[in-house]
Design a protein around this motif. Sequence first.
Motif, PDB file in Angstrom:
ATOM      1  N   PHE A 159      -1.736  12.942   4.516  1.00  0.00           N
ATOM      2  CA  PHE A 159      -1.562  11.759   3.677  1.00  0.00           C
ATOM      3  C   PHE A 159      -2.642  11.681   2.619  1.00  0.00           C
ATOM      4  CE2 PHE A 159       1.767   9.151   5.544  1.00  0.00           C
ATOM      5  CZ  PHE A 159       1.935   9.728   6.789  1.00  0.00           C
ATOM      6  N   GLY A 160      -2.273  11.120   1.476  1.00  0.00           N
ATOM      7  CA  GLY A 160      -3.263  10.776   0.469  1.00  0.00           C
ATOM      8  C   GLY A 160      -3.990   9.503   0.864  1.00  0.00           C
ATOM      9  N   SER A 161      -4.933   9.100   0.043  1.00  0.00           N
ATOM     10  CA  SER A 161      -5.751   7.922   0.364  1.00  0.00           C
ATOM     11  C   SER A 161      -5.083   6.620  -0.034  1.00  0.00           C
ATOM     12  CB  SER A 161      -7.113   8.037  -0.305  1.00  0.00           C
ATOM     13  OG  SER A 161      -6.957   8.205  -1.696  1.00  0.00           O
ATOM     14  N   GLY A 162      -3.955   6.691  -0.717  1.00  0.00           N
ATOM     15  CA  GLY A 162      -3.164   5.497  -0.973  1.00  0.00           C
ATOM     16  C   GLY A 162      -3.510   4.758  -2.245  1.00  0.00           C
ATOM     17  N   LEU A 206       1.594   5.228  -0.010  1.00  0.00           N
ATOM     18  CA  LEU A 206       0.988   6.461   0.466  1.00  0.00           C
ATOM     19  C   LEU A 206       1.879   7.648   0.132  1.00  0.00           C
ATOM     20  CD1 LEU A 206      -0.116   5.133   3.920  1.00  0.00           C
ATOM     21  CD2 LEU A 206      -1.676   6.159   2.284  1.00  0.00           C
ATOM     22  N   GLN A 257      -5.756   4.693  10.871  1.00  0.00           N
ATOM     23  CA  GLN A 257      -5.968   4.248   9.503  1.00  0.00           C
ATOM     24  C   GLN A 257      -7.109   3.242   9.453  1.00  0.00           C
ATOM     25  OE1 GLN A 257      -2.829   1.851   7.717  1.00  0.00           O
ATOM     26  NE2 GLN A 257      -3.205   2.746   5.708  1.00  0.00           N
ATOM     27  N   PHE A 312       0.873  -1.175   0.000  1.00  0.00           N
ATOM     28  CA  PHE A 312       0.000   0.000   0.000  1.00  0.00           C
ATOM     29  C   PHE A 312       0.907   1.221   0.000  1.00  0.00           C
ATOM     30  CE2 PHE A 312      -3.939   1.931   0.192  1.00  0.00           C
ATOM     31  CZ  PHE A 312      -4.138   2.765   1.286  1.00  0.00           C
ATOM     32  N   TYR A 365      -1.611   8.570  14.487  1.00  0.00           N
ATOM     33  CA  TYR A 365      -2.462   8.529  13.310  1.00  0.00           C
ATOM     34  C   TYR A 365      -3.376   7.321  13.401  1.00  0.00           C
ATOM     35  CZ  TYR A 365       0.468  11.943  10.853  1.00  0.00           C
ATOM     36  OH  TYR A 365       1.142  13.083  10.471  1.00  0.00           O
ATOM     37  N   GLY A 419      -6.084   6.122   3.736  1.00  0.00           N
ATOM     38  CA  GLY A 419      -4.869   6.793   4.161  1.00  0.00           C
ATOM     39  C   GLY A 419      -4.874   7.009   5.661  1.00  0.00           C
ATOM     40  N   LEU A 420      -3.903   7.751   6.140  1.00  0.00           N
ATOM     41  CA  LEU A 420      -3.772   7.997   7.571  1.00  0.00           C
ATOM     42  C   LEU A 420      -4.360   9.351   7.945  1.00  0.00           C
ATOM     43  CD1 LEU A 420      -1.522   5.822   6.976  1.00  0.00           C
ATOM     44  CD2 LEU A 420      -0.356   6.752   8.975  1.00  0.00           C
TER      45      LEU A 420
END
Lengths: 112, 114
Positions: free
Chosen positions: A103-106, A90, B38, A88, B36, B43-44
């Motif tokens: 962070f982006g959504s990955g 990111l 998840q 995954f 964080y 994402g985080l």
Amino acid sequence: SQTIHQWPATLVQPVGSPLSLECTVEGTSNPNLYWYRQAAGRGLQLLFYSVGIGQISSEVPQNLSASRPQDRQFILSSKKLLLSDSGFYLCARTGGSNYGYTFGSGTRLTVV
Amino acid sequence: AQSVTQPDIHITVSEGASLELRCNYSYGATPYLFWYVQSPGQGLQLLLKYFSGDTLVQGIKGFEAEFKRSQSSFNLRKPSVHWSDAAEYFCAVGADASYGKLTFGQGTILTVHP
């Protein structure tokens, strides 16, 4: 807004094929940008970071590379994917009034 | 080099029970600490952060964390867990508030039973 856009959300690629993951960010200019990888059952590993256009630092030797052709664009690439590249991915940024990381959504990459 | 240890890989609690997730860090100077969360496939999201000042910090979703320099810890707490809190939680340490690289712990998966 410090929004991060990542695409695609999921990707299945055969071993030996090339890879290109793109990340674009909104908000303040000249952000620091990061690529992290999260393998199954493991924490996040920093792969690359960039403090400006064309400036890339690699944290771990591997099959991947990164580029930053524009201030708000960060690309993760590979010429030939390995099974171990599955994970995954990111994208993250720092900078702006909101201290800390966004962070982006990955992207979920599966190499088969 | 900085490092983070989250000793608990998986924690299960009942809804309404209290929660504490442990985090120990190693860093030579004053650390910048983050928690964080998840959700699966996402994402985080930043829960809270500590830079300086009051060692008890409040975050979103009713979470708080306490920085204890003498124990090199930054444990996350919530007095009453909700089913929607089920997720994976990451503790992270950075060398700078906004421009340094983050080092993450391995994460703690939280399961909430009804």
